[in-house]
Design a protein around this motif. Structure first.
Motif, short mmCIF file in Angstrom:
data_model
loop_
_atom_site.label_atom_id
_atom_site.label_comp_id
_atom_site.label_asym_id
_atom_site.label_seq_id
_atom_site.Cartn_x
_atom_site.Cartn_y
_atom_site.Cartn_z
N CYS A 99 -14.10 16.35 2.61
CA CYS A 99 -13.18 15.75 1.37
C CYS A 99 -13.47 16.08 0.17
N VAL A 100 -12.83 16.78 -0.69
CA VAL A 100 -13.30 17.38 -1.87
C VAL A 100 -12.69 16.65 -2.92
N LEU A 101 -11.86 15.52 -2.50
CA LEU A 101 -11.25 14.71 -3.71
C LEU A 101 -10.99 13.47 -3.15
N GLU A 102 -11.24 12.26 -3.57
CA GLU A 102 -10.78 11.11 -3.28
C GLU A 102 -10.04 10.39 -4.28
N VAL A 103 -8.96 9.94 -4.01
CA VAL A 103 -8.00 9.32 -4.69
C VAL A 103 -7.41 8.05 -4.28
N ALA A 104 -6.95 7.32 -5.68
CA ALA A 104 -6.49 5.56 -5.24
C ALA A 104 -4.87 5.62 -5.36
N THR A 105 -4.38 6.66 -5.75
CA THR A 105 -2.79 6.21 -5.95
C THR A 105 -1.98 7.72 -5.24
N LEU A 106 -0.84 7.37 -5.04
CA LEU A 106 0.09 8.22 -4.29
C LEU A 106 0.17 9.44 -5.41
N ASP A 107 0.44 9.12 -6.61
CA ASP A 107 0.83 10.29 -7.41
C ASP A 107 -0.02 11.41 -7.55
N VAL A 108 -1.11 10.76 -7.73
CA VAL A 108 -2.43 11.53 -7.91
C VAL A 108 -2.79 12.48 -6.73
N ALA A 109 -2.49 11.68 -5.52
CA ALA A 109 -2.58 12.60 -4.13
C ALA A 109 -1.66 13.50 -4.13
N TYR A 110 -0.48 13.30 -4.36
CA TYR A 110 0.77 14.14 -4.19
C TYR A 110 0.25 15.52 -5.39
N ALA A 111 0.05 15.26 -6.51
CA ALA A 111 -0.17 16.15 -7.45
C ALA A 111 -1.46 17.08 -7.10
N SER A 112 -2.30 16.33 -6.70
CA SER A 112 -3.68 17.24 -6.08
C SER A 112 -3.33 18.32 -4.91
N ALA A 113 -2.76 17.63 -3.95
CA ALA A 113 -2.24 18.35 -2.88
C ALA A 113 -1.29 19.37 -3.20
N ALA A 114 -0.15 19.03 -4.02
CA ALA A 114 0.76 20.13 -4.60
C ALA A 114 -0.07 21.41 -5.14
N ALA A 115 -1.02 21.11 -6.03
CA ALA A 115 -1.69 21.96 -6.97
C ALA A 115 -2.62 22.69 -5.84
N GLY A 116 -2.81 22.50 -4.85
CA GLY A 116 -3.84 23.34 -3.71
C GLY A 116 -5.07 23.08 -3.70
N ILE A 117 -5.53 21.79 -4.33
CA ILE A 117 -6.85 21.21 -4.23
C ILE A 117 -7.36 20.95 -3.05
N GLY A 118 -6.34 20.61 -2.05
CA GLY A 118 -6.60 20.18 -0.75
C GLY A 118 -5.54 19.55 -0.01
N LEU A 119 -5.52 19.44 1.32
CA LEU A 119 -4.50 18.73 1.99
C LEU A 119 -4.69 17.42 2.17
N SER A 145 0.84 -1.15 -0.05
CA SER A 145 0.00 0.18 -0.05
C SER A 145 0.79 1.40 0.09
N ALA A 146 2.12 1.23 0.37
CA ALA A 146 3.03 2.35 0.63
C ALA A 146 4.47 1.96 -0.01
N HIS A 147 4.64 2.06 -1.11
CA HIS A 147 6.07 1.58 -2.03
C HIS A 147 7.16 1.95 -1.41
N ARG A 148 7.23 3.45 -0.65
CA ARG A 148 8.42 3.88 -0.10
C ARG A 148 8.77 2.97 1.09
N LEU A 149 7.88 2.75 1.53
CA LEU A 149 8.14 1.95 3.15
C LEU A 149 8.49 0.45 2.89
N ILE A 150 8.20 -0.15 1.96
CA ILE A 150 8.58 -1.62 1.82
C ILE A 150 9.64 -1.86 0.63
N MET A 151 10.15 -0.74 -0.10
CA MET A 151 11.07 -0.90 -0.91
C MET A 151 12.39 -1.15 -0.62
N PRO A 152 12.85 -0.58 0.52
CA PRO A 152 14.26 -1.31 1.05
C PRO A 152 14.30 -2.87 1.33
#
Length: 309
Positions: A217-237, A100-107
């Motif tokens: 909640c103004v936007l639900e996401v299913a992937t980290l890249d979409v979550a990151y891009a949406s938050a960085a763009a200011g759609i929501g935290l 569910s979180a690739h950065r945590l299991i990748m090592p």
């Protein structure tokens, strides 16, 4: 009269392919043979395992748990054959790993690939609750998932316990302190949240209910890249597990406090599969890397996330 290996193979192949012809081709036998094996199995069970519609079939309601047990049984038999015909363990084989979180299991995943290069690994990303279902169904050998507590249906080993963090566009006023409060600072904000199959989302929702807070909640996401891009763009935290996202030129990240929420990151597998060679080896590497048997591995640059509790 008892169930035969041929019957189980026919049933399992049909459950995956959905067609008698495809199952027959995969098993290298005739289509009538597959049909008779499945019919004999259903007669022994005294129940319908498949629903038939034209030339296609699907697993009947309530039969998925039985299919999962068949898959586990066949995998155990495959392990026996592997032990008999391989000169040494781990010379060949496959391993299905979900996360569910690739950065945590990748090592740990990287260390496993380097140590056992002959093992073919199939990976699958997704929300924690969905991955738990895949493990229970026998579709994945093991998964790294996030959840507040261990799942009693599975063999679970906590490899990390971390805080939940909130992140958003660089310079956002709510993210300039050392921590962020749920009621006073997070509740008024627009949020980009994982869908409800996420362990992180479930933990945050529970805390909000307990605090009497309604999250916007103004936007639900299913992937980290979409979550990151949406938050960085200011759609929501956005929300994440500590270590899953990191502050950079686009976002600020602060832990959630008051309440300070923690969530476990677990390796899980079916209890019947915990001693399979590749599964056992993966758990062993994870234990060593995350310091579950005497502290962090010296010199590997890892951080013991448990200090963040």
């Amino acid at each position: 009269m008892s169930v035969t290996l041929a019957q189980m193979k026919a049933v399992e192949a049909l459950s995956r392919t959905g067609k008698f012809s495809a199952a027959a081709e995969e098993l290298g036998i005739s289509q009538p043979t597959v049909s008779s094996q499945v019919q004999a199995f259903e007669q022994l069970c005294k129940r319908r395992i498949f629903q038939r519609k034209g030339h296609t079939v699907k697993v009947a309601a309530g039969a998925q748990e039985l299919i999962a047990k068949i898959r586990v049984t066949l995998k155990c038999l495959a392990d026996v054959n592997e032990a008999l015909y391989s000169e040494a363990r781990m010379e060949r084989g496959t391993l299905g790993v979900g996360f569910s979180a690739h950065r945590l299991i990748m090592p740990a995943l990287t260390a496993f690939v380097r140590r056992y290069p002959a093992i073919h690994i199939n990976t699958q990303g997704g929300p924690s609750l969905s991955l738990l279902g895949d493990v229970l169904n026998g579709d994945l050998d093991l998964a790294a998932v996030s959840m507040p507590l261990a799942d009693e249906r599975l063999f679970c080993e906590e490899i990390l316990r971390s805080r939940i963090v909130i992140y958003g566009p660089k310079g956002h006023p709510a993210l300039q302190g050392s921590a962020l409060t749920l009621q006073q600072q997070l509740a008024p904000e627009k949020l980009v949240l994982w869908n409800r199959m996420s362990g992180t989302r479930s933990t945050l929702d529970l805390a909000a209910r307990q605090a009497g807070v309604t999250l916007n909640c103004v936007l639900e996401v299913a992937t980290l890249d979409v979550a990151y891009a949406s938050a960085a763009a200011g759609i929501g935290l956005g929300c994440a597990i500590e270590g899953e996202v990191q502050a950079d030129s686009n976002i600020d990240v602060v832990p959630l406090a008051d309440p300070e929420l923690s969530i476990g990151h677990y390796l899980v597998c079916l209890p019947e599969c915990r001693e399979h060679a590749a599964v056992e080896a993966f758990f062993g590497i994870a234990r060593a890397h995350y310091g579950l048997a005497g502290g962090p591995v010296p010199g590997d640059g890892s951080i013991d996330h448990r200090q963040n509790l």
